[in-house]
Motif scaffolding. Structure first.
Motif, PDB file in Angstrom:
ATOM      1  N   GLU A 127      -4.954  50.354 -16.707  1.00 42.20           N
ATOM      2  CA  GLU A 127      -5.161  49.827 -15.353  1.00 42.20           C
ATOM      3  C   GLU A 127      -3.870  49.267 -14.755  1.00 42.20           C
ATOM      4  N   ASN A 128      -3.181  48.413 -15.486  1.00 44.93           N
ATOM      5  CA  ASN A 128      -1.950  47.808 -14.951  1.00 44.93           C
ATOM      6  C   ASN A 128      -0.813  48.822 -14.851  1.00 44.93           C
ATOM      7  N   GLY A 129      -0.811  49.791 -15.743  1.00 40.12           N
ATOM      8  CA  GLY A 129       0.187  50.849 -15.663  1.00 40.12           C
ATOM      9  C   GLY A 129       1.204  50.808 -16.787  1.00 40.12           C
ATOM     10  N   TYR A 130       1.940  51.892 -16.867  1.00 35.82           N
ATOM     11  CA  TYR A 130       2.901  52.090 -17.957  1.00 35.82           C
ATOM     12  C   TYR A 130       3.882  53.170 -17.524  1.00 35.82           C
ATOM     13  N   ARG A 131       4.931  53.318 -18.319  1.00 38.05           N
ATOM     14  CA  ARG A 131       5.958  54.318 -18.003  1.00 38.05           C
ATOM     15  C   ARG A 131       6.142  55.249 -19.184  1.00 38.05           C
ATOM     16  N   LEU A 132       6.313  56.550 -18.891  1.00 43.19           N
ATOM     17  CA  LEU A 132       6.629  57.556 -19.906  1.00 43.19           C
ATOM     18  C   LEU A 132       8.028  58.073 -19.642  1.00 43.19           C
ATOM     19  N   ILE A 133       8.863  58.079 -20.673  1.00 40.66           N
ATOM     20  CA  ILE A 133      10.271  58.472 -20.529  1.00 40.66           C
ATOM     21  C   ILE A 133      10.621  59.511 -21.593  1.00 40.66           C
ATOM     22  N   VAL A 134      11.394  60.509 -21.182  1.00 42.10           N
ATOM     23  CA  VAL A 134      11.947  61.486 -22.133  1.00 42.10           C
ATOM     24  C   VAL A 134      13.456  61.535 -21.915  1.00 42.10           C
ATOM     25  N   ASN A 135      14.227  61.070 -22.870  1.00 38.59           N
ATOM     26  CA  ASN A 135      15.686  61.123 -22.781  1.00 38.59           C
ATOM     27  C   ASN A 135      16.194  62.450 -23.342  1.00 38.59           C
ATOM     28  N   THR A 136      17.194  63.026 -22.663  1.00 40.11           N
ATOM     29  CA  THR A 136      17.779  64.280 -23.143  1.00 40.11           C
ATOM     30  C   THR A 136      19.299  64.183 -23.171  1.00 40.11           C
ATOM     31  N   ASN A 137      19.826  64.256 -24.380  1.00 36.45           N
ATOM     32  CA  ASN A 137      21.277  64.279 -24.627  1.00 36.45           C
ATOM     33  C   ASN A 137      21.995  62.989 -24.192  1.00 36.45           C
ATOM     34  N   ALA A 138      23.320  63.035 -24.248  1.00 37.01           N
ATOM     35  CA  ALA A 138      24.138  61.823 -24.231  1.00 37.01           C
ATOM     36  C   ALA A 138      23.978  60.963 -22.980  1.00 37.01           C
ATOM     37  N   HIS A 139      24.016  61.562 -21.812  1.00 40.36           N
ATOM     38  CA  HIS A 139      23.977  60.749 -20.595  1.00 40.36           C
ATOM     39  C   HIS A 139      22.660  60.007 -20.429  1.00 40.36           C
ATOM     40  N   ALA A 140      21.602  60.514 -21.038  1.00 40.12           N
ATOM     41  CA  ALA A 140      20.310  59.807 -20.993  1.00 40.12           C
ATOM     42  C   ALA A 140      20.154  58.861 -22.172  1.00 40.12           C
ATOM     43  N   GLY A 141      21.113  58.916 -23.104  1.00 39.90           N
ATOM     44  CA  GLY A 141      21.054  58.005 -24.250  1.00 39.90           C
ATOM     45  C   GLY A 141      20.141  58.476 -25.368  1.00 39.90           C
ATOM     46  N   GLN A 142      19.902  59.793 -25.460  1.00 41.69           N
ATOM     47  CA  GLN A 142      19.064  60.276 -26.567  1.00 41.69           C
ATOM     48  C   GLN A 142      19.780  60.043 -27.891  1.00 41.69           C
ATOM     49  N   THR A 143      19.073  59.407 -28.829  1.00 41.60           N
ATOM     50  CA  THR A 143      19.682  59.109 -30.139  1.00 41.60           C
ATOM     51  C   THR A 143      18.963  59.814 -31.284  1.00 41.60           C
ATOM     52  N   VAL A 144      17.702  60.165 -31.078  1.00 40.33           N
ATOM     53  CA  VAL A 144      16.951  60.892 -32.119  1.00 40.33           C
ATOM     54  C   VAL A 144      16.580  62.254 -31.541  1.00 40.33           C
ATOM     55  N   PHE A 145      17.017  63.309 -32.244  1.00 42.02           N
ATOM     56  CA  PHE A 145      16.880  64.656 -31.699  1.00 42.02           C
ATOM     57  C   PHE A 145      15.628  65.348 -32.241  1.00 42.02           C
ATOM     58  N   HIS A 146      14.511  64.707 -31.945  1.00 40.16           N
ATOM     59  CA  HIS A 146      13.159  65.258 -32.139  1.00 40.16           C
ATOM     60  C   HIS A 146      12.428  64.786 -30.886  1.00 40.16           C
ATOM     61  N   ILE A 147      12.033  65.720 -30.045  1.00 40.29           N
ATOM     62  CA  ILE A 147      11.525  65.377 -28.713  1.00 40.29           C
ATOM     63  C   ILE A 147      10.445  64.289 -28.820  1.00 40.29           C
ATOM     64  N   HIS A 148      10.478  63.324 -27.898  1.00 41.19           N
ATOM     65  CA  HIS A 148       9.501  62.227 -27.934  1.00 41.19           C
ATOM     66  C   HIS A 148       9.304  61.636 -26.553  1.00 41.19           C
ATOM     67  N   LEU A 149       8.096  61.150 -26.328  1.00 40.56           N
ATOM     68  CA  LEU A 149       7.794  60.359 -25.136  1.00 40.56           C
ATOM     69  C   LEU A 149       7.882  58.895 -25.529  1.00 40.56           C
ATOM     70  N   HIS A 150       8.617  58.104 -24.736  1.00 35.62           N
ATOM     71  CA  HIS A 150       8.535  56.650 -24.838  1.00 35.62           C
ATOM     72  C   HIS A 150       7.379  56.216 -23.944  1.00 35.62           C
ATOM     73  N   LEU A 151       6.477  55.405 -24.473  1.00 34.10           N
ATOM     74  CA  LEU A 151       5.419  54.802 -23.660  1.00 34.10           C
ATOM     75  C   LEU A 151       5.729  53.311 -23.596  1.00 34.10           C
ATOM     76  N   LEU A 152       6.021  52.830 -22.400  1.00 33.85           N
ATOM     77  CA  LEU A 152       6.418  51.426 -22.198  1.00 33.85           C
ATOM     78  C   LEU A 152       5.418  50.742 -21.286  1.00 33.85           C
ATOM     79  N   GLY A 153       5.024  49.526 -21.669  1.00 27.77           N
ATOM     80  CA  GLY A 153       4.111  48.778 -20.819  1.00 27.77           C
ATOM     81  C   GLY A 153       3.994  47.340 -21.267  1.00 27.77           C
ATOM     82  N   GLY A 154       3.124  46.615 -20.575  1.00 25.94           N
ATOM     83  CA  GLY A 154       2.873  45.222 -20.938  1.00 25.94           C
ATOM     84  C   GLY A 154       3.708  44.232 -20.155  1.00 25.94           C
ATOM     85  N   ARG A 155       4.568  44.725 -19.272  1.00 23.31           N
ATOM     86  CA  ARG A 155       5.311  43.849 -18.350  1.00 23.31           C
ATOM     87  C   ARG A 155       5.632  44.664 -17.101  1.00 23.31           C
TER      88      ARG A 155
END
Ligand code: 5GP
Ligand code: ZN
Length: 113
Positions: free
Chosen positions: A79-107
């Motif tokens: 209900e309050n909402g959340y963010r999904l992020i996919v980083n790709t390569n250096a400029h996005a700050g990707q550090t683990v090279f196994h594709i993943h969604l970040h799910l961020l919420g709670g603030r």
């Protein structure tokens, strides 16, 4: 991929705080949370990044989003909402090279983070 941290997390070689698992995806809490809820959703299949994804992977990658929706509801974020992020390569700050969604919420998240 024997040298991939997330493949090792998926197969239990590296411990993780499990949130969700089904036949195609696994989700666990990020070790360095950037928000009160910070979950990583990964396909069981090793795909290095969006750059390595093929059309044959569309179903698997799309599945990460329906898993994210279920996890967001499970975590009380829908209900309050959340963010999904996919980083790709250096400029996005990707550090683990196994594709993943970040799910961020709670603030309240700012526009870029
Ligand atoms: P990226 O920067 O590649 O988009 O995101 C990688 C994420 O994986 C980072 O937020 C980092 O904190 C997380 N991470 C890296 N290694 C581990 C680990 O061993 N366990 C867990 N739970 N998260 C990890
Ligand atoms: Zn992997």
């Amino acid at each position: 991929m024997t040298d991939c941290v997330f493949c090792k997390i998926i197969n239990g070689e590296i411990p993780s705080a499990s949130v969700y698992r089904d036949e195609q995806a696994y989700a666990f809490r990020d070790i360095a949370p950037a928000a009160p809820t910070h979950i990583l959703i990964v396909p069981l299949k090793h795909i290095g990044s969006v750059n390595e994804m093929t059309e044959a992977d569309e179903q698997i990658v799309g599945h990460l989003f329906t898993a994210a929706k279920k996890i967001a509801a499970q975590e009380g974020l829908a209900e309050n909402g959340y963010r999904l992020i996919v980083n790709t390569n250096a400029h996005a700050g990707q550090t683990v090279f196994h594709i993943h969604l970040h799910l961020l919420g709670g603030r309240q998240l700012t526009k870029m983070g």
